[in-house]
Design a protein around this motif. Structure first.
Motif, PDB file in Angstrom:
ATOM      1  N   GLU A 231      -9.714  55.471  -9.427  1.00 15.96           N
ATOM      2  CA  GLU A 231      -9.077  56.577 -10.145  1.00 15.96           C
ATOM      3  C   GLU A 231      -8.561  56.118 -11.502  1.00 15.96           C
ATOM      4  O   GLU A 231      -8.862  56.710 -12.542  1.00 15.96           O
ATOM      5  CB  GLU A 231      -7.888  57.127  -9.347  1.00 15.96           C
ATOM      6  N   VAL A 232      -7.776  55.028 -11.482  1.00 17.91           N
ATOM      7  CA  VAL A 232      -7.152  54.587 -12.733  1.00 17.91           C
ATOM      8  C   VAL A 232      -8.195  54.093 -13.726  1.00 17.91           C
ATOM      9  O   VAL A 232      -8.129  54.383 -14.916  1.00 17.91           O
ATOM     10  CB  VAL A 232      -6.097  53.491 -12.457  1.00 17.91           C
ATOM     11  N   PHE A 233      -9.209  53.375 -13.228  1.00 16.99           N
ATOM     12  CA  PHE A 233     -10.195  52.818 -14.154  1.00 16.99           C
ATOM     13  C   PHE A 233     -11.178  53.873 -14.663  1.00 16.99           C
ATOM     14  O   PHE A 233     -11.565  53.850 -15.823  1.00 16.99           O
ATOM     15  CB  PHE A 233     -10.979  51.675 -13.489  1.00 16.99           C
ATOM     16  N   TYR A 234     -11.592  54.788 -13.790  1.00 15.52           N
ATOM     17  CA  TYR A 234     -12.657  55.717 -14.203  1.00 15.52           C
ATOM     18  C   TYR A 234     -12.170  57.109 -14.578  1.00 15.52           C
ATOM     19  O   TYR A 234     -12.826  57.813 -15.326  1.00 15.52           O
ATOM     20  CB  TYR A 234     -13.728  55.804 -13.112  1.00 15.52           C
ATOM     21  N   LYS A 235     -11.008  57.503 -14.021  1.00 15.64           N
ATOM     22  CA  LYS A 235     -10.494  58.821 -14.387  1.00 15.64           C
ATOM     23  C   LYS A 235      -9.035  58.718 -14.789  1.00 15.64           C
ATOM     24  O   LYS A 235      -8.168  59.375 -14.189  1.00 15.64           O
ATOM     25  CB  LYS A 235     -10.646  59.806 -13.210  1.00 15.64           C
ATOM     26  N   PRO A 236      -8.739  57.889 -15.794  1.00 16.82           N
ATOM     27  CA  PRO A 236      -7.328  57.755 -16.171  1.00 16.82           C
ATOM     28  C   PRO A 236      -6.788  59.083 -16.692  1.00 16.82           C
ATOM     29  O   PRO A 236      -7.495  59.818 -17.376  1.00 16.82           O
ATOM     30  CB  PRO A 236      -7.357  56.691 -17.280  1.00 16.82           C
ATOM     31  N   PHE A 244      -5.832  51.947 -23.624  1.00 15.60           N
ATOM     32  CA  PHE A 244      -5.766  50.550 -23.197  1.00 15.60           C
ATOM     33  C   PHE A 244      -7.091  50.125 -22.540  1.00 15.60           C
ATOM     34  O   PHE A 244      -7.636  49.066 -22.849  1.00 15.60           O
ATOM     35  CB  PHE A 244      -4.598  50.351 -22.232  1.00 15.60           C
ATOM     36  N   LEU A 245      -7.607  50.971 -21.655  1.00 14.09           N
ATOM     37  CA  LEU A 245      -8.849  50.622 -20.970  1.00 14.09           C
ATOM     38  C   LEU A 245     -10.004  50.518 -21.953  1.00 14.09           C
ATOM     39  O   LEU A 245     -10.836  49.611 -21.856  1.00 14.09           O
ATOM     40  CB  LEU A 245      -9.160  51.662 -19.881  1.00 14.09           C
ATOM     41  N   ASN A 246     -10.050  51.419 -22.928  1.00 11.72           N
ATOM     42  CA  ASN A 246     -11.087  51.336 -23.955  1.00 11.72           C
ATOM     43  C   ASN A 246     -11.036  49.999 -24.676  1.00 11.72           C
ATOM     44  O   ASN A 246     -12.057  49.372 -24.925  1.00 11.72           O
ATOM     45  CB  ASN A 246     -10.913  52.464 -24.982  1.00 11.72           C
ATOM     46  N   ILE A 248      -9.730  47.070 -23.647  1.00 13.94           N
ATOM     47  CA  ILE A 248     -10.139  45.875 -22.915  1.00 13.94           C
ATOM     48  C   ILE A 248     -11.606  45.933 -22.491  1.00 13.94           C
ATOM     49  O   ILE A 248     -12.240  44.903 -22.328  1.00 13.94           O
ATOM     50  CB  ILE A 248      -9.243  45.550 -21.689  1.00 13.94           C
ATOM     51  N   LEU A 249     -12.151  47.150 -22.351  1.00 12.97           N
ATOM     52  CA  LEU A 249     -13.558  47.232 -21.974  1.00 12.97           C
ATOM     53  C   LEU A 249     -14.459  46.891 -23.140  1.00 12.97           C
ATOM     54  O   LEU A 249     -15.528  46.319 -22.967  1.00 12.97           O
ATOM     55  CB  LEU A 249     -13.892  48.636 -21.434  1.00 12.97           C
ATOM     56  N   SER A 250     -14.019  47.208 -24.358  1.00 11.73           N
ATOM     57  CA  SER A 250     -14.846  46.904 -25.521  1.00 11.73           C
ATOM     58  C   SER A 250     -14.699  45.426 -25.925  1.00 11.73           C
ATOM     59  O   SER A 250     -15.521  44.913 -26.673  1.00 11.73           O
ATOM     60  CB  SER A 250     -14.470  47.814 -26.687  1.00 11.73           C
ATOM     61  N   ALA A 251     -13.682  44.751 -25.415  1.00 14.89           N
ATOM     62  CA  ALA A 251     -13.456  43.349 -25.804  1.00 14.89           C
ATOM     63  C   ALA A 251     -14.446  42.407 -25.113  1.00 14.89           C
ATOM     64  O   ALA A 251     -15.033  42.740 -24.109  1.00 14.89           O
ATOM     65  CB  ALA A 251     -12.038  42.942 -25.451  1.00 14.89           C
TER      66      ALA A 251
END
Ligand SMILES: Nc1ncnc2c1ncn2[C@@H]1O[C@H](COP(=O)(O)OP(=O)(O)O)[C@@H](O)[C@H]1O
Ligand SMILES: [Mg+2]
Lengths: 251, 217
Positions: A231-236, A244-246, A248-251
């Protein structure tokens, strides 16, 4: 197992935790994510009394951390805190192995000093824990002669030897070279599967998805979002979580 | 310069050298114990202990050793405490050394990474246990080189006790010079003995350091 109520902590005039509420059930693996400076380390340090919060309560099982709570604030007694800390494992970002002791002696230290076991008995337990983290063959090495990943696994064994009820991990793999991260994570995953209650500050998504039972997102001293890993990772829901997820995912 | 003459006087000076060694060893032992206690005071969370420790190091390091020796040997009899030259010299040197050793000990303890204390506390050790089992053993390794230097400095500074009629190596040399008027030979012989002693110190500490260095990177 662990309960946190309205935790507040400031350093000087800087508020770092602004009312944290949290509950961790036995056997749960709670993953804490959030930007640098959001108060994740401070939260963990309040959970084992390395920092004493300004106000708010922490319960380990039914016992209040530090022994007594007066008017919603922890009033710690050293002797009680020491006993409680022995049952709360803590793994640090920078390992913090005792540099003057071998891997084996590192794991034995708490057993001898805190649990007052005989050397022979402590050694038996320590060897078993080193085997548990796959480092039996490094028992007689000093920390300086071990890789970061090996040091962190010894640090985990050192905590495990005390037979903790709960383990706290503060970014256990973020000081490691990428190729060493896997070994540490697999030790932690095993631990989770064995039923250890864990609170883990980490940005390792794979770990969170595989064994995390819940994820909380912290920002500026508050918990902004909480849910199952997927839930938190895919449907924040929260915009700050998305940002924040964007990042760290792009890093 | 007559080398044969010099060699002839070496054994006579050796007796003074023995006294120098005795004094230095006593003040190393007493000064280290006292210095250690003062360092713990300086690092204590108790304000009174901390103030006492700071005052001690401030006062002792801020005044000359010779003055401290004079104070003990010539000053204290005024208040009814009369000491032999040996007692006055041992006490004065120990008190003086303690202040410098305390600073070395304090610096070494403070240089240990904070994470060591946190790791120790987080497996349930008390503050005392963490200090005595984890912090201090590591700090001792860091103290060895500066302590070695300090002990060598003490050995040489001990020559100041000659001024309170202690017959150490320096004073033996002075006496013999007055008796023979052969300053070159006498003082060269004394220098050789001092060098012999400082070299023994240096080599001993070097080997301790080397042994400890094997453990830690
Ligand atoms: N001992 C301390 N003294 C003063 N400020 C601190 C201390 N520990 C942490 N901070 C500050 O508190 C904030 C939160 O830090 P921390 O809990 O380490 O965040 P995180 O682990 O999420 O990066 C930061 O701004 C940090 O500088
Ligand atoms: Mg942190």
């Amino acid at each position: 197992m662990l309960k946190v109520k309205e935790l507040h902590k400031s350093f000087g005039t800087l508020p770092v935790l602004k009312g944290i509420n949290l509950e961790v059930e036995k056997g749960e693996v709670l993953v804490v994510i959030g930007p640098s400076g959001s108060g994740k380390s401070t939260l963990l340090r309040c959970l084992n009394g390395l920092e004493i919060p300004d106000s708010g309560e922490v319960y380990i099982g039914k016992e209040p951390l530090g022994g007594t709570v007066i008017a919603g604030s922890i009033v710690p007694k050293d002797r009680i805190l020491n006993k409680q800390r022995a049952k709360i494992g803590m793994v640090f970002q920078r390992f913090n192995l005792f540099s003057h002791l071998t891997a084996l002696e590192n794991v034995m230290e708490g057993l001898i000093t805190v649990k007052k076991l005989k050397r022979a008995e402590a050694k038996k337990i320590a060897l078993k824990e080193l085997e548990h983290v796959g480092l039996l063959d490094r028992a007689d090495y000093y920390p300086a002669k071990l890789s970061g990943g090996q040091q962190q696994r010894v640090a985990i064994a050192r905590s495990l030897a005390m037979q903790p009820d709960i383990m706290l991990f503060d970014e256990p793999t973020s000081a490691l070279d990428p190729e060493l991260v896997g070994d540490v994570l697999s030790v932690m995953k095993n631990l989770a599967r064995e039923g250890m209650t864990m609170v883990v500050v980490t940005h390792e998504m794979g770990f969170a998805r595989e064994v995390g039972t819940r994820v909380v997102f912290m920002d500026h001293g508050r918990i902004l979002e909480e849910g199952k890993p997927e839930e938190v990772f895919y449907k924040p829901q929260n915009n700050r979580t998305k940002e924040f997820l964007n990042k760290i995912l792009s890093a | 310069m007559d080398v044969r003459f010099m060699l002839k006087y070496l054994p006579v000076l050796a007796e003074g050298a023995l006294m120098t060694v005795e004094l230095t060893v006593i003040s190393i032992v007493v000064g280290s114990l006292l210095g250690f206690v003062i360092a713990l005071g300086a690092l204590s969370r108790n304000v009174v202990l901390r103030s006492i420790a700071h005052f001690y190091t401030w006062a002792i390091r801020g005044t000359p050793l010779m003055l401290q020796l004079f104070f003990i040997y010539y000053g204290l009899p005024e208040v009814g405490i009369t000491l032999s030259p040996f007692a006055a010299a041992s006490i004065g040197m120990s008190i003086n050394a303690a202040a410098y050793i305390a600073e070395i000990v304090r610096g070494a303890i403070q240089s240990i990474d904070k994470g060591q204390m946190e790791a120790a506390r987080s497996i349930g050790m008390s503050y005392m246990q963490a200090n005595f089992r984890i912090i201090i053993p590591q700090a001792i390794r860091r103290m060895i080189p500066p302590l070695g230097n300090e002990f060598i400095a003490m050995l040489k500074d001990s020559s100041l006790v000659a001024t309170i009629s202690m017959v150490d190596l320096m004073r033996s040399a002075q006496q013999m010079y007055s008796a023979t008027f052969r300053p070159l030979e006498i003082f060269s012989a004394a220098a050789l003995l001092y060098l012999l002693l400082t070299t023994i110190f240096t080599v001993t500490f070097g080997s301790i350091e080397a042994r400890l260095a094997k453990m830690e990177a």
